[in-house]
Design a protein around this motif. Structure first.
Motif, PDB file in Angstrom:
ATOM      1  N   SER A   1       8.457   3.872   0.795  1.00  0.00           N
ATOM      2  CA  SER A   1       7.827   5.186   0.694  1.00  0.00           C
ATOM      3  C   SER A   1       8.856   6.288   0.467  1.00  0.00           C
ATOM      4  CB  SER A   1       7.042   5.493   1.975  1.00  0.00           C
ATOM      5  OG  SER A   1       6.060   4.509   2.215  1.00  0.00           O
ATOM      6  N   SER A   2       8.387   7.390  -0.066  1.00  0.00           N
ATOM      7  CA  SER A   2       9.191   8.599  -0.209  1.00  0.00           C
ATOM      8  C   SER A   2       8.869   9.503   0.978  1.00  0.00           C
ATOM      9  CB  SER A   2       8.854   9.307  -1.523  1.00  0.00           C
ATOM     10  OG  SER A   2       9.518  10.534  -1.615  1.00  0.00           O
ATOM     11  N   VAL A   3       9.875   9.839   1.776  1.00  0.00           N
ATOM     12  CA  VAL A   3       9.657  10.563   3.035  1.00  0.00           C
ATOM     13  C   VAL A   3       9.925  12.057   2.862  1.00  0.00           C
ATOM     14  CG1 VAL A   3      10.379  10.784   5.446  1.00  0.00           C
ATOM     15  CG2 VAL A   3      10.233   8.511   4.380  1.00  0.00           C
ATOM     16  N   SER A   4       8.970  12.871   3.300  1.00  0.00           N
ATOM     17  CA  SER A   4       9.114  14.324   3.322  1.00  0.00           C
ATOM     18  C   SER A   4       8.963  14.798   4.761  1.00  0.00           C
ATOM     19  CB  SER A   4       8.054  14.999   2.449  1.00  0.00           C
ATOM     20  OG  SER A   4       8.135  14.557   1.113  1.00  0.00           O
ATOM     21  N   VAL A   5       9.553  15.940   5.054  1.00  0.00           N
ATOM     22  CA  VAL A   5       9.436  16.541   6.383  1.00  0.00           C
ATOM     23  C   VAL A   5       8.912  17.959   6.228  1.00  0.00           C
ATOM     24  CG1 VAL A   5      10.662  17.242   8.484  1.00  0.00           C
ATOM     25  CG2 VAL A   5      11.335  15.146   7.281  1.00  0.00           C
ATOM     26  N   MET A   6       7.898  18.311   6.992  1.00  0.00           N
ATOM     27  CA  MET A   6       7.367  19.675   6.976  1.00  0.00           C
ATOM     28  C   MET A   6       6.778  20.006   8.335  1.00  0.00           C
ATOM     29  SD  MET A   6       3.863  19.271   4.666  1.00  0.00           S
ATOM     30  CE  MET A   6       4.747  18.821   3.179  1.00  0.00           C
ATOM     31  N   THR A   7       6.453  21.265   8.536  1.00  0.00           N
ATOM     32  CA  THR A   7       5.860  21.666   9.808  1.00  0.00           C
ATOM     33  C   THR A   7       4.428  21.157   9.912  1.00  0.00           C
ATOM     34  OG1 THR A   7       4.983  23.758   8.984  1.00  0.00           O
ATOM     35  CG2 THR A   7       7.265  23.767   9.821  1.00  0.00           C
ATOM     36  N   VAL A   8       3.936  21.101  11.124  1.00  0.00           N
ATOM     37  CA  VAL A   8       2.551  20.698  11.363  1.00  0.00           C
ATOM     38  C   VAL A   8       1.588  21.609  10.614  1.00  0.00           C
ATOM     39  CG1 VAL A   8       0.762  20.594  13.145  1.00  0.00           C
ATOM     40  CG2 VAL A   8       3.029  19.621  13.594  1.00  0.00           C
ATOM     41  N   GLU A   9       1.816  22.919  10.715  1.00  0.00           N
ATOM     42  CA  GLU A   9       0.916  23.891  10.098  1.00  0.00           C
ATOM     43  C   GLU A   9       0.904  23.761   8.580  1.00  0.00           C
ATOM     44  OE1 GLU A   9       2.142  24.953  14.075  1.00  0.00           O
ATOM     45  OE2 GLU A   9       3.346  24.602  12.262  1.00  0.00           O
TER      46      GLU A   9
ATOM     47  N   LEU B   1       0.820  -1.213   0.000  1.00  0.00           N
ATOM     48  CA  LEU B   1       0.000   0.000   0.000  1.00  0.00           C
ATOM     49  C   LEU B   1       0.855   1.266   0.000  1.00  0.00           C
ATOM     50  CD1 LEU B   1      -2.921   1.151   0.181  1.00  0.00           C
ATOM     51  CD2 LEU B   1      -2.623   1.222   2.666  1.00  0.00           C
ATOM     52  N   TYR B   2       2.005   1.213   0.632  1.00  0.00           N
ATOM     53  CA  TYR B   2       2.834   2.412   0.795  1.00  0.00           C
ATOM     54  C   TYR B   2       4.011   2.490  -0.176  1.00  0.00           C
ATOM     55  CZ  TYR B   2       0.109   2.339   5.049  1.00  0.00           C
ATOM     56  OH  TYR B   2      -0.926   2.287   5.933  1.00  0.00           O
ATOM     57  N   LYS B   3       4.142   1.495  -1.038  1.00  0.00           N
ATOM     58  CA  LYS B   3       5.247   1.547  -2.003  1.00  0.00           C
ATOM     59  C   LYS B   3       5.033   2.688  -2.992  1.00  0.00           C
ATOM     60  CE  LYS B   3       7.169  -3.109  -1.924  1.00  0.00           C
ATOM     61  NZ  LYS B   3       8.423  -2.624  -1.342  1.00  0.00           N
ATOM     62  N   ASN B   4       6.074   3.479  -3.187  1.00  0.00           N
ATOM     63  CA  ASN B   4       6.032   4.625  -4.104  1.00  0.00           C
ATOM     64  C   ASN B   4       4.956   5.639  -3.701  1.00  0.00           C
ATOM     65  OD1 ASN B   4       8.087   3.494  -5.783  1.00  0.00           O
ATOM     66  ND2 ASN B   4       6.536   2.133  -6.648  1.00  0.00           N
ATOM     67  N   ARG B   5       4.673   5.708  -2.425  1.00  0.00           N
ATOM     68  CA  ARG B   5       3.754   6.707  -1.887  1.00  0.00           C
ATOM     69  C   ARG B   5       4.521   7.643  -0.964  1.00  0.00           C
ATOM     70  NH1 ARG B   5      -1.729   6.044  -2.302  1.00  0.00           N
ATOM     71  NH2 ARG B   5      -2.225   4.694  -4.076  1.00  0.00           N
ATOM     72  N   ARG B   6       3.968   8.815  -0.753  1.00  0.00           N
ATOM     73  CA  ARG B   6       4.621   9.787   0.113  1.00  0.00           C
ATOM     74  C   ARG B   6       4.196   9.587   1.571  1.00  0.00           C
ATOM     75  NH1 ARG B   6       7.230  13.695  -2.719  1.00  0.00           N
ATOM     76  NH2 ARG B   6       6.621  13.964  -4.906  1.00  0.00           N
ATOM     77  N   VAL B   7       5.154   9.776   2.454  1.00  0.00           N
ATOM     78  CA  VAL B   7       4.894   9.816   3.896  1.00  0.00           C
ATOM     79  C   VAL B   7       5.467  11.132   4.409  1.00  0.00           C
ATOM     80  CG1 VAL B   7       5.397   8.785   6.135  1.00  0.00           C
ATOM     81  CG2 VAL B   7       4.925   7.316   4.166  1.00  0.00           C
ATOM     82  N   ILE B   8       4.645  11.882   5.110  1.00  0.00           N
ATOM     83  CA  ILE B   8       5.077  13.180   5.636  1.00  0.00           C
ATOM     84  C   ILE B   8       5.315  13.062   7.139  1.00  0.00           C
ATOM     85  CG2 ILE B   8       4.491  15.609   5.930  1.00  0.00           C
ATOM     86  CD1 ILE B   8       2.651  15.350   3.501  1.00  0.00           C
ATOM     87  N   LEU B   9       6.514  13.431   7.581  1.00  0.00           N
ATOM     88  CA  LEU B   9       6.827  13.516   9.004  1.00  0.00           C
ATOM     89  C   LEU B   9       6.727  14.981   9.405  1.00  0.00           C
ATOM     90  CD1 LEU B   9       9.996  11.196   9.236  1.00  0.00           C
ATOM     91  CD2 LEU B   9       7.568  10.563   9.123  1.00  0.00           C
ATOM     92  N   THR B  10       6.127  15.235  10.568  1.00  0.00           N
ATOM     93  CA  THR B  10       5.962  16.615  11.030  1.00  0.00           C
ATOM     94  C   THR B  10       6.513  16.783  12.446  1.00  0.00           C
ATOM     95  OG1 THR B  10       3.718  16.191  11.858  1.00  0.00           O
ATOM     96  CG2 THR B  10       3.914  16.945   9.582  1.00  0.00           C
ATOM     97  N   PRO B  11       7.807  16.600  12.628  1.00  0.00           N
ATOM     98  CA  PRO B  11       8.386  16.729  13.975  1.00  0.00           C
ATOM     99  C   PRO B  11       8.338  18.164  14.470  1.00  0.00           C
ATOM    100  CG  PRO B  11      10.111  16.570  12.322  1.00  0.00           C
ATOM    101  CD  PRO B  11       8.819  16.304  11.603  1.00  0.00           C
ATOM    102  N   LEU B  12       8.339  18.309  15.777  1.00  0.00           N
ATOM    103  CA  LEU B  12       8.424  19.626  16.407  1.00  0.00           C
ATOM    104  C   LEU B  12       9.903  19.937  16.669  1.00  0.00           C
ATOM    105  CD1 LEU B  12       5.536  19.270  19.011  1.00  0.00           C
ATOM    106  CD2 LEU B  12       5.396  20.023  16.627  1.00  0.00           C
ATOM    107  N   SER B  13      10.177  21.150  17.077  1.00  0.00           N
ATOM    108  CA  SER B  13      11.566  21.511  17.388  1.00  0.00           C
ATOM    109  C   SER B  13      12.100  20.691  18.560  1.00  0.00           C
ATOM    110  CB  SER B  13      11.662  23.005  17.702  1.00  0.00           C
ATOM    111  OG  SER B  13      10.836  23.329  18.816  1.00  0.00           O
TER     112      SER B  13
END
Length: 293
Positions: free
Chosen positions: A171-179, A140-152
Motif C-alpha cells: 500500500s501507499s501510506v499517507s498521514v493526515m489529521t483526523v479532521e 486487495l491493498y496492493k497499490n491502494r492508499r492507506v491513511i494513518l491519522t495519529p494524534l499528537s
C-alpha cells in the motif's frame, strides 16, 4: 514484524489484511476474535486458511498478541474498546480499519479517557462488492492508499511500524489529521456511496424496474456497483460522519437544482459548459492523482 496478529472482525477487510500479512511473512500467526454469532464466519476463515485459530474469549485471543487490528463497523468501536480495555497491553500495537476517524477517537476517549499512545487510527481505502471472509483477497491493498491519522500523543514508533506494515503489504501510506481525513473522505467516498444507494433505491421502486436494470448500460453498472456495499457498515459510516456529509448533500442538491433549471430553460450552452467543466476537472484529477504512489 509481529509474532501474533489478531484481527477483530474477520470479513472482507480483516480477512484481506490477514491474507496479505501471511503472504508477506509479516507475522508468525494470525488469529481472529469475534462474538458467538460470528462463529460460522470464523470457522470458515479457519477452513480457508485465513487464520490459524479463532476465539470468542478476549483473554485467550490477546495472549501473546503483539498487533491487533479492529475491522468491525465503526458503530461497534466503543464496545470493542470496552472489551479490550481489561487486556490492553502497552507493548502491543493497536489499530483499526474504520472509514471514519473522528468517531473512532471519540469512542476511544469514552472508554480510556485519553486515547492510548499505542493505538494508531488507520483507514485502508479499498473494498469490493462482496463481503465476508470468503471475499477476502490477498492483493486487495496492493497499490491502494492507506491513511494513518495519529494524534499528537500517538507513539511515533507505533506509527512508523504500522506504516511499514502497510507498505510491505503493497500500500501507499499517507498521514493526515483526523479532521482532514473525515472531511476528504466525506466527499470522495461517503457521498458517492449515498448517491449510489439513493439512485438504485429510486430506480428499484419504479414500476418499470425490470427493464431499467435489464437495459442498464456500463456507466450505470459502474456507478451503482458501490450500492452493493454492506448496508450495516455504511449506516455506521454515514451516521458517524454526518456533520461532514450533510453539507455535501446540500451542495449536491444545489448543483442538481442548477442543472434542472438549465434543462427547463433549454440553456444548451450553459449545460455544455457545466458538463465540459466536469470532464476537464476529472481529467486533471486522473493526470495528477491516478498513480497512488
Amino acid at each position: 514484524m509481529f509474532e501474533r496478529l489478531c484481527i477483530i472482525g474477520i470479513g472482507l477487510i480483516g480477512g484481506s489484511i490477514a491474507k496479505a500479512a501471511r503472504a508477506e511473512g509479516l507475522c508468525q500467526q494470525v488469529v481472529a476474535l469475534g462474538r458467538e454469532k460470528n462463529l460460522p464466519n470464523m470457522q470458515r476463515a479457519l477452513e480457508l486458511g485465513v487464520v490459524d485459530a479463532f476465539f470468542t474469549d478476549t483473554a485467550q485471543a490477546m495472549a501473546g498478541t503483539d498487533c491487533v487490528i479492529i475491522c468491525t463497523p465503526v458503530g461497534s468501536m466503543q464496545a470493542i474498546f470496552e472489551q479490550l480495555k481489561p487486556h490492553w497491553n502497552s507493548q502491543t500495537l493497536y489499530s483499526d480499519a474504520g472509514s471514519t476517524k473522528g468517531s473512532v477517537i471519540e469512542a476511544a476517549r469514552a472508554v480510556f479517557g485519553d486515547v492510548p499512545s499505542n493505538f494508531v487510527p488507520a483507514h485502508p481505502i479499498a473494498g469490493a462488492e462482496r463481503s465476508g471472509v470468503e471475499a477476502a483477497k490477498v492483493d486487495l491493498y496492493k497499490n491502494r492508499r492507506v491513511i494513518l491519522t495519529p494524534l499528537s500523543s500517538t507513539d511515533t514508533g507505533a506509527v512508523d511500524k504500522l506504516g511499514e506494515f502497510w507498505r510491505r503489504i503493497g500500500s501507499s501510506v499517507s498521514v493526515m489529521t483526523v479532521e482532514h481525513h473525515d472531511t476528504v473522505l466525506a466527499a470522495t467516498s461517503h457521498l458517492p456511496h449515498i448517491l449510489a444507494f439513493a439512485l438504485v433505491g429510486m430506480l428499484g421502486r419504479k414500476d418499470e424496474q425490470r427493464e431499467i436494470f435489464k437495459y442498464a448500460a456500463g456507466g450505470f453498472k459502474d456507478f451503482s456497483r458501490i450500492a452493493s456495499s454492506d448496508p450495516t457498515m455504511w449506516q455506521d459510516i454515514c451516521l458517524a460522519n454526518k456533520q461532514e456529509i450533510i453539507p455535501l448533500i446540500q451542495q449536491f442538491q444545489a448543483e442538481l437544482g442548477q442543472i434542472e433549471r438549465l434543462l427547463q430553460n433549454d440553456e444548451a450552452s450553459s449545460l455544455f459548459d457545466t458538463f465540459s467543466y466536469a470532464k476537464q476537472a476529472r481529467q486533471r484529477f486522473l493526470e495528477t492523482f491516478d498513480d497512488p504512489t
